[in-house]
Design a protein around this motif. Structure first.
Motif, PDB file in Angstrom:
ATOM      1  N   ASN A 348       9.809  -2.300  -4.046  1.00 56.75           N
ATOM      2  CA  ASN A 348      10.217  -1.435  -3.058  1.00 56.75           C
ATOM      3  C   ASN A 348       9.133  -1.103  -1.887  1.00 56.75           C
ATOM      4  N   ILE A 349       7.886  -0.790  -2.526  1.00 54.73           N
ATOM      5  CA  ILE A 349       6.856  -0.374  -1.587  1.00 54.73           C
ATOM      6  C   ILE A 349       6.425  -1.578  -0.671  1.00 54.73           C
ATOM      7  N   ILE A 350       6.412  -2.836  -1.144  1.00 52.41           N
ATOM      8  CA  ILE A 350       6.128  -4.043  -0.479  1.00 52.41           C
ATOM      9  C   ILE A 350       6.893  -4.177   0.742  1.00 52.41           C
ATOM     10  N   GLN A 351       8.397  -3.965   0.200  1.00 51.34           N
ATOM     11  CA  GLN A 351       9.239  -4.510   1.139  1.00 51.34           C
ATOM     12  C   GLN A 351       9.277  -3.453   2.314  1.00 51.34           C
ATOM     13  N   ALA A 352       9.044  -2.268   1.856  1.00 55.30           N
ATOM     14  CA  ALA A 352       9.185  -1.012   3.047  1.00 55.30           C
ATOM     15  C   ALA A 352       8.075  -1.089   4.031  1.00 55.30           C
ATOM     16  N   PHE A 353       6.722  -1.535   3.675  1.00 59.14           N
ATOM     17  CA  PHE A 353       5.821  -1.635   4.609  1.00 59.14           C
ATOM     18  C   PHE A 353       5.230  -3.234   4.809  1.00 59.14           C
ATOM     19  N   PRO A 354       6.140  -3.828   5.569  1.00 60.13           N
ATOM     20  CA  PRO A 354       5.631  -5.389   5.668  1.00 60.13           C
ATOM     21  C   PRO A 354       4.525  -5.730   6.465  1.00 60.13           C
ATOM     22  N   GLN A 355       4.098  -4.250   7.175  1.00 64.53           N
ATOM     23  CA  GLN A 355       2.935  -4.494   8.198  1.00 64.53           C
ATOM     24  C   GLN A 355       1.734  -4.538   7.421  1.00 64.53           C
ATOM     25  N   TYR A 356       1.382  -4.267   6.175  1.00 64.79           N
ATOM     26  CA  TYR A 356       0.457  -4.266   5.470  1.00 64.79           C
ATOM     27  C   TYR A 356       0.169  -5.339   4.554  1.00 64.79           C
ATOM     28  N   SER A 357      -1.265  -5.410   4.331  1.00 62.24           N
ATOM     29  CA  SER A 357      -1.772  -6.534   3.383  1.00 62.24           C
ATOM     30  C   SER A 357      -1.850  -5.787   1.971  1.00 62.24           C
ATOM     31  N   PHE A 358      -1.411  -6.313   0.734  1.00 61.42           N
ATOM     32  CA  PHE A 358      -1.464  -5.961  -0.350  1.00 61.42           C
ATOM     33  C   PHE A 358      -2.138  -6.583  -1.467  1.00 61.42           C
ATOM     34  N   SER A 359      -2.872  -5.919  -2.345  1.00 58.68           N
ATOM     35  CA  SER A 359      -3.818  -6.483  -3.318  1.00 58.68           C
ATOM     36  C   SER A 359      -3.414  -5.503  -4.619  1.00 58.68           C
ATOM     37  N   MET A 360      -3.514  -6.252  -5.821  1.00 61.78           N
ATOM     38  CA  MET A 360      -3.400  -5.434  -6.944  1.00 61.78           C
ATOM     39  C   MET A 360      -4.824  -5.592  -8.021  1.00 61.78           C
ATOM     40  N   ARG A 361      -5.111  -4.538  -8.627  1.00 59.95           N
ATOM     41  CA  ARG A 361      -6.304  -4.622  -9.836  1.00 59.95           C
ATOM     42  C   ARG A 361      -5.749  -3.965 -10.841  1.00 59.95           C
ATOM     43  N   TYR A 362      -6.694  -4.070 -11.925  1.00 57.63           N
ATOM     44  CA  TYR A 362      -6.345  -3.192 -13.010  1.00 57.63           C
ATOM     45  C   TYR A 362      -7.742  -2.510 -13.336  1.00 57.63           C
ATOM     46  N   PHE A 363      -7.458  -1.147 -13.604  1.00 60.01           N
ATOM     47  CA  PHE A 363      -8.518  -0.207 -13.557  1.00 60.01           C
ATOM     48  C   PHE A 363      -8.501   0.503 -15.029  1.00 60.01           C
ATOM     49  N   GLY A 364      -7.448   0.097 -15.938  1.00 60.51           N
ATOM     50  CA  GLY A 364      -7.573   0.984 -17.165  1.00 60.51           C
ATOM     51  C   GLY A 364      -6.616   1.974 -16.965  1.00 60.51           C
ATOM     52  N   GLY A 365      -6.200   2.416 -18.291  1.00 63.09           N
ATOM     53  CA  GLY A 365      -5.185   3.761 -18.328  1.00 63.09           C
ATOM     54  C   GLY A 365      -5.138   4.074 -19.822  1.00 63.09           C
ATOM     55  N   ILE A 375      -3.204  -1.774  -3.817  1.00 61.12           N
ATOM     56  CA  ILE A 375      -4.286  -1.325  -2.891  1.00 61.12           C
ATOM     57  C   ILE A 375      -3.737  -2.102  -1.550  1.00 61.12           C
ATOM     58  N   ILE A 376      -3.673  -0.912  -0.379  1.00 58.30           N
ATOM     59  CA  ILE A 376      -3.270  -1.445   0.878  1.00 58.30           C
ATOM     60  C   ILE A 376      -4.519  -1.200   1.749  1.00 58.30           C
ATOM     61  N   ASN A 377      -4.967  -2.288   2.367  1.00 61.90           N
ATOM     62  CA  ASN A 377      -6.018  -2.127   3.452  1.00 61.90           C
ATOM     63  C   ASN A 377      -5.251  -1.961   4.792  1.00 61.90           C
ATOM     64  N   ALA A 378      -5.180  -0.538   5.327  1.00 58.72           N
ATOM     65  CA  ALA A 378      -4.550  -0.524   6.343  1.00 58.72           C
ATOM     66  C   ALA A 378      -5.303  -1.026   7.492  1.00 58.72           C
ATOM     67  N   ASN A 379      -6.276  -1.420   7.654  1.00 57.74           N
ATOM     68  CA  ASN A 379      -6.950  -2.148   8.938  1.00 57.74           C
ATOM     69  C   ASN A 379      -6.239  -3.679   9.144  1.00 57.74           C
ATOM     70  N   GLU A 380      -5.693  -4.032   8.067  1.00 64.32           N
ATOM     71  CA  GLU A 380      -5.103  -5.235   8.148  1.00 64.32           C
ATOM     72  C   GLU A 380      -3.709  -5.301   8.588  1.00 64.32           C
ATOM     73  N   GLY A 381      -3.170  -3.927   8.719  1.00 63.88           N
ATOM     74  CA  GLY A 381      -1.796  -3.871   9.115  1.00 63.88           C
ATOM     75  C   GLY A 381      -1.628  -4.018  10.678  1.00 63.88           C
TER      76      GLY A 381
END
Length: 381
Positions: A348-365, A375-381
């Motif tokens: 839903n997030i990726i569909q709602a904001f198609p103007q952004y570039s998305f990455s995914m990482r794993y930081f533990g939990g 992770i969204i880099n708004a500079n690339e949107g």
């Protein structure tokens, strides 16, 4: 990868399960073999695993672990060696039994590393003495969104993100991938959430952070926040605010402000899903519906100019982002999204904001699923 992922979604199970071995299966293998057994994992589960092996008259040749500080010690009189020393002394035909909770999180990398130093026969022990129930709605959420999940994967910006997204999907398909760590959090694959290949925090950064459930903070995270130029923390839970304020007061962090609000797209009293309980000993997490006053972050757009926006809020990311569009447009912060309960939230997030570039990482939990971060880099949107 795509074919394997599609098959796993259809089956409703992770490929990790195909590598699991039960103690009775191991016993059967050893009845026809004199090859030595190397037990991987000298952590909190090791003693319990050894006792179960002893009951079945299985005596490991040695124990091994990635932590070099454990090398040279022993557990229940079984020596602990480095992975390299263990395979060198036991020989290439040794059977390696991996018995660590976090192995499921990074088992591809785990196998590749062991293969590279000579391990050929690697099994993952099906640790069943602390079973965990997996909510069926997580599995159904994956299966119902199969087509969109495969489509969304193509929209991620790099190969590492695609690999992490695959892991995120698998974490919602089997309870074996969602145990808690006995003595701590699941190990990170990609560094700390504020220090990694995509996110680098400095003392000139300004952070806005909101979460909708209390959990024990890693002091390293709060320590990093305390060194920033400014930080604005939105904590709707009393427990979260209290713990955070205590830490900040002890460290004289006057540049950090804490607010009792939830971020959203309206100024209203709103319901949200709050994580209320977690115990490493019964391996369970619970959620409840709570309420808090939400505000739009754009109300503060003239006063706050963030370089980073971290939203750790199950099911509320889209509302918070909609309520911060002016601030995001004007400041172009790096946006960090975590705390997902369902894979459909990421869709839903990726569909709602198609103007952004998305990455995914794993930081533990605390549980494997908690570690996946969008992770969204708004500079690339």
């Amino acid at each position: 990868m795509r074919k394997t992922l599609q098959e796993c979604i259809n089956q409703g199970r992770s490929p990790f399960e195909s590598r699991l071995i039960k103690l009775e299966n191991l016993e059967e293998i050893l009845q026809h073999s004199d090859d030595p057994v190397i037990l991987y994992g000298a952590g909190g589960t090791c003693s319990e695993v050894l006792k179960r092996l002893f009951k079945r008259r299985i005596l490991p040749f040695c124990i091994t672990d990635s932590d070099p500080l454990k090398s040279g010690t022993s557990i229940l009189h079984i020596p602990v060696l480095t992975p390299e020393d263990a395979i060198q002394k036991a020989g290439p035909n040794a059977i390696c039994i991996v018995a660590i909770w976090s192995a499921a999180t990074f088992y591809h990398e785990f196998i590749d590393r062991l293969n590279s130093i000579g391990y050929q026969r690697i099994y993952f022990l099906d640790i069943d003495f602390r079973p965990r129930l997996l909510p069926q709605e997580w599995v159904e959420d994956v299966r119902q969104n199969e087509t969109m999940l495969l489509h969304i994967m193509d929209k991620l910006s790099d190969d590492k993100s695609k690999k992490r997204f695959e892991g995120f999907i698998y974490s919602n398909l089997t309870s074996k991938l969602n145990h808690c760590g006995v003595l701590g959090s699941y190990k990170s694959l990609d560094g700390d959430i504020l220090h990694n290949d995509l996110i680098s925090v400095g003392n000139q950064d300004v952070l806005v952070h909101c979460r909708n459930g209390f959990k024990d903070d890693n002091e390293k995270y709060l320590c990093t926040i305390a060194k920033m130029k400014e930080a604005y923390l939105f904590e709707p839970t009393w427990a979260g605010r209290t713990k955070t304020k205590e830490y900040l007061h002890q460290n004289n962090s006057d540049q950090v402000m804490v607010f009792p609000y939830l971020l959203g797209d309206q100024e209203v009293e709103t319901d949200y899903v709050e994580k209320i309980f977690f115990s490493r000993f019964i391996d369970q997490e619970e959620y409840r519906t709570a309420s808090a006053h939400s505000i739009r972050l754009d109300m503060l757009a003239e006063e706050i100019h963030p370089t980073m926006l971290h939203l750790d809020m199950s099911g509320k990311h889209i509302e918070a982002l909609h309520g911060a569009q002016k601030m995001i447009t004007e400041n172009k912060p790096l946006i960090i999204l975590s705390g997902f309960l369902f894979v459909s939230e990421v869709i839903n997030i990726i569909q709602a904001f198609p103007q952004y570039s998305f990455s995914m990482r794993y930081f533990g939990g605390i549980t494997m699923r908690e570690g996946y971060t969008l992770i969204i880099n708004a500079n690339e949107g």
